[in-house]
Design an enzyme around this catalytic site. Sequence first.
Site, PDB file in Angstrom:
ATOM      1  N   LEU A 134      11.011   1.769  12.906  1.00 37.39           N
ATOM      2  CA  LEU A 134       9.934   2.421  13.672  1.00 37.39           C
ATOM      3  C   LEU A 134      10.093   2.284  15.182  1.00 37.39           C
ATOM      4  CD1 LEU A 134       6.899   1.412  11.428  1.00 37.39           C
ATOM      5  CD2 LEU A 134       7.656   3.760  11.895  1.00 37.39           C
ATOM      6  N   TYR A 144      -1.794  -9.692  15.860  1.00 39.62           N
ATOM      7  CA  TYR A 144      -1.748  -8.596  14.888  1.00 39.62           C
ATOM      8  C   TYR A 144      -2.969  -7.675  15.069  1.00 39.62           C
ATOM      9  CZ  TYR A 144      -2.612  -6.556  10.234  1.00 39.62           C
ATOM     10  OH  TYR A 144      -2.908  -5.711   9.191  1.00 39.62           O
ATOM     11  N   SER A 203       2.294  -6.663   8.857  1.00 37.94           N
ATOM     12  CA  SER A 203       0.968  -6.501   8.252  1.00 37.94           C
ATOM     13  C   SER A 203       0.115  -7.770   8.260  1.00 37.94           C
ATOM     14  CB  SER A 203       1.115  -5.984   6.819  1.00 37.94           C
ATOM     15  OG  SER A 203       1.824  -6.921   6.045  1.00 37.94           O
ATOM     16  N   LEU A 215       0.824  -1.211   0.000  1.00 35.53           N
ATOM     17  CA  LEU A 215       0.000   0.000   0.000  1.00 35.53           C
ATOM     18  C   LEU A 215       0.859   1.262   0.000  1.00 35.53           C
ATOM     19  CD1 LEU A 215      -2.927  -1.007   2.397  1.00 35.53           C
ATOM     20  CD2 LEU A 215      -2.593  -1.459  -0.047  1.00 35.53           C
ATOM     21  N   SER A 253      -6.941  -2.365  10.758  1.00 37.44           N
ATOM     22  CA  SER A 253      -7.278  -3.538   9.949  1.00 37.44           C
ATOM     23  C   SER A 253      -8.618  -4.123  10.385  1.00 37.44           C
ATOM     24  CB  SER A 253      -6.179  -4.592  10.132  1.00 37.44           C
ATOM     25  OG  SER A 253      -6.582  -5.824   9.568  1.00 37.44           O
ATOM     26  N   LYS A 263      -3.415  -3.632  16.343  1.00 34.51           N
ATOM     27  CA  LYS A 263      -4.175  -2.571  15.672  1.00 34.51           C
ATOM     28  C   LYS A 263      -5.137  -1.911  16.666  1.00 34.51           C
ATOM     29  CE  LYS A 263      -2.399  -2.937  11.547  1.00 34.51           C
ATOM     30  NZ  LYS A 263      -1.503  -1.880  11.025  1.00 34.51           N
TER      31      LYS A 263
HETATM   32  P1  NAI Z   1       3.307  -4.585   3.677  1.00 32.86           P
HETATM   33  O1  NAI Z   1       3.765  -5.673   4.580  1.00 32.86           O
HETATM   34  O2  NAI Z   1       3.421  -4.774   2.214  1.00 32.86           O
HETATM   35  O3  NAI Z   1       4.070  -3.220   4.057  1.00 32.86           O
HETATM   36  C1  NAI Z   1       4.455  -2.889   5.373  1.00 32.86           C
HETATM   37  C2  NAI Z   1       5.798  -2.189   5.296  1.00 32.86           C
HETATM   38  O4  NAI Z   1       6.201  -1.859   6.636  1.00 32.86           O
HETATM   39  C3  NAI Z   1       6.916  -3.063   4.694  1.00 32.86           C
HETATM   40  O5  NAI Z   1       7.492  -2.436   3.574  1.00 32.86           O
HETATM   41  C4  NAI Z   1       7.911  -3.245   5.820  1.00 32.86           C
HETATM   42  O6  NAI Z   1       9.267  -3.248   5.414  1.00 32.86           O
HETATM   43  C5  NAI Z   1       7.609  -2.042   6.725  1.00 32.86           C
HETATM   44  N1  NAI Z   1       7.991  -2.321   8.111  1.00 32.86           N
HETATM   45  C6  NAI Z   1       7.745  -3.447   8.822  1.00 32.86           C
HETATM   46  N2  NAI Z   1       8.302  -3.371  10.045  1.00 32.86           N
HETATM   47  C7  NAI Z   1       8.906  -2.153  10.105  1.00 32.86           C
HETATM   48  C8  NAI Z   1       9.663  -1.509  11.107  1.00 32.86           C
HETATM   49  N3  NAI Z   1       9.902  -2.083  12.297  1.00 32.86           N
HETATM   50  N4  NAI Z   1      10.144  -0.264  10.842  1.00 32.86           N
HETATM   51  C9  NAI Z   1       9.908   0.314   9.639  1.00 32.86           C
HETATM   52  N5  NAI Z   1       9.199  -0.251   8.650  1.00 32.86           N
HETATM   53  C10 NAI Z   1       8.706  -1.479   8.885  1.00 32.86           C
HETATM   54  O7  NAI Z   1       1.802  -4.281   4.092  1.00 32.86           O
HETATM   55  P2  NAI Z   1       0.659  -3.557   3.247  1.00 32.86           P
HETATM   56  O8  NAI Z   1      -0.230  -4.596   2.679  1.00 32.86           O
HETATM   57  O9  NAI Z   1       1.225  -2.534   2.366  1.00 32.86           O
HETATM   58  O10 NAI Z   1      -0.173  -2.849   4.406  1.00 32.86           O
HETATM   59  C11 NAI Z   1       0.145  -1.538   4.836  1.00 32.86           C
HETATM   60  C12 NAI Z   1      -0.539  -1.278   6.173  1.00 32.86           C
HETATM   61  O11 NAI Z   1      -1.945  -1.435   6.025  1.00 32.86           O
HETATM   62  C13 NAI Z   1      -0.106  -2.243   7.278  1.00 32.86           C
HETATM   63  O12 NAI Z   1      -0.037  -1.508   8.493  1.00 32.86           O
HETATM   64  C14 NAI Z   1      -1.228  -3.254   7.340  1.00 32.86           C
HETATM   65  O13 NAI Z   1      -1.367  -3.782   8.636  1.00 32.86           O
HETATM   66  C15 NAI Z   1      -2.421  -2.398   6.944  1.00 32.86           C
HETATM   67  N6  NAI Z   1      -3.475  -3.197   6.309  1.00 32.86           N
HETATM   68  C16 NAI Z   1      -3.313  -3.645   5.022  1.00 32.86           C
HETATM   69  C17 NAI Z   1      -4.313  -4.378   4.418  1.00 32.86           C
HETATM   70  C18 NAI Z   1      -4.229  -4.825   2.992  1.00 32.86           C
HETATM   71  O14 NAI Z   1      -5.210  -5.394   2.514  1.00 32.86           O
HETATM   72  N7  NAI Z   1      -3.125  -4.606   2.281  1.00 32.86           N
HETATM   73  C19 NAI Z   1      -5.545  -4.750   5.162  1.00 32.86           C
HETATM   74  C20 NAI Z   1      -5.588  -4.227   6.501  1.00 32.86           C
HETATM   75  C21 NAI Z   1      -4.591  -3.467   7.036  1.00 32.86           C
HETATM   76  C1  15L Z   2      -4.806  -7.448   6.696  1.00 30.10           C
HETATM   77  O1  15L Z   2      -4.834  -6.814   7.746  1.00 30.10           O
HETATM   78  C2  15L Z   2      -3.524  -7.731   6.003  1.00 30.10           C
HETATM   79  O2  15L Z   2      -2.601  -6.665   6.130  1.00 30.10           O
HETATM   80  C3  15L Z   2      -3.695  -8.078   4.531  1.00 30.10           C
HETATM   81  O3  15L Z   2      -2.476  -8.658   4.054  1.00 30.10           O
HETATM   82  C4  15L Z   2      -4.865  -9.032   4.334  1.00 30.10           C
HETATM   83  O4  15L Z   2      -4.586 -10.247   4.987  1.00 30.10           O
HETATM   84  C5  15L Z   2      -6.121  -8.411   4.913  1.00 30.10           C
HETATM   85  O5  15L Z   2      -5.948  -8.035   6.266  1.00 30.10           O
HETATM   86  C6  15L Z   2      -7.343  -9.329   4.836  1.00 30.10           C
HETATM   87  O6  15L Z   2      -7.989  -9.540   5.859  1.00 30.10           O
HETATM   88  O7  15L Z   2      -7.656  -9.778   3.738  1.00 30.10           O
END
Ligand code: NAI
Ligand code: 15L
Length: 262
Positions: A50, A134, A73, A13, A109, A138
């Site tokens: 972070l 996880y 995530s 994202l 999430s 959140k």
């Molecule tokens: P992702 O796993 O692709 O990206 C997360 C990024 O955070 C990664 O690039 C990683 O290197 C970085 N990261 C992890 N630990 C870190 C740390 N200690 N310090 C600095 N950076 C760190 O996840 P995505 O899918 O892009 O999701 C983005 C956010 O949205 C996350 O917080 C996730 O929980 C939330 N989210 C995403 C959903 C989805 O459908 N993609 C659904 C619900 C929530």
């Molecule tokens: C999340 O919170 C995760 O970041 C994403 O990778 C998916 O698993 C999403 O929920 C989901 O519920 O589909």
Amino acid sequence: MKRLLITGAAGGLGSLARRRLAGLADILRLSDIADLGQAAPHEELVPCELSDFAKVKSLVGGCDGIVHFGGISVENTWEKILPANIAGTYNIYEAARLTGVKRVFFASSNHAIGFYKRETRIDATDPVRPDSLYGVSKCFGEALARYYYDKYRVETAVVRIGSCFPEPKDHRMMATWLSENDLVSLIERVFTAAKLGYVTVFGASDNEEQWWDNRCAGFLGWRPKDSSEPFREKIDATCEKPESDAPVNRYHGGAFAIARLD
Ligand code: NAI
Ligand code: 15L
């Protein structure tokens, strides 16, 4: 805005936001622990772990807003979740308070409420029911956001993202899918609204099956435009449909709600 910080900018994202949010601020400050590639003229790259408060404070300084995507995530061990999602999110809010950042988009999430049954429709007034460590992290982030608004007036949109990917990947995501365009329009609304305060938004597109009611965020005027319906045929053809009473089908959080750490 002059400067918008995006954490987790190397992730799924974060990369999307990097591509699509250039118009929202003069400068995008992009941060991650993973490689961020080359900076475009309107970008600043600031690698940052972070869980390191001193580094986060200088990362956040000089920014007008934060899109907080960084962290673990999906479900993981406590040892991984604690520094990235618990300490990391505290560091972001405390640094925001100290450096005067006004507004945060917090990527929460659906797993903060993943233990509700699929037949139960909820809104933002319903209590959290995390389905995983996880999800618990959140909920902690959501509580921090509430506290930093009530006490220090740092405004936040807590966005309980469903499943934001280019396309839904299975039958559950027919209900939880959030299109990339709808996510982008939501972030834009969050940072252009005259007043935000503290608000919880469920991040799902205009899908046929709806589990989440956004009435409490109505004032934002965000209207998702996409629907998972055009993908139904493909999902039916390529994914096995779980029995309606299968455990994985029972809860909003799907597989997260039934997976165990042991
Ligand atoms: P992702 O796993 O692709 O990206 C997360 C990024 O955070 C990664 O690039 C990683 O290197 C970085 N990261 C992890 N630990 C870190 C740390 N200690 N310090 C600095 N950076 C760190 O996840 P995505 O899918 O892009 O999701 C983005 C956010 O949205 C996350 O917080 C996730 O929980 C939330 N989210 C995403 C959903 C989805 O459908 N993609 C659904 C619900 C929530
Ligand atoms: C999340 O919170 C995760 O970041 C994403 O990778 C998916 O698993 C999403 O929920 C989901 O519920 O589909």
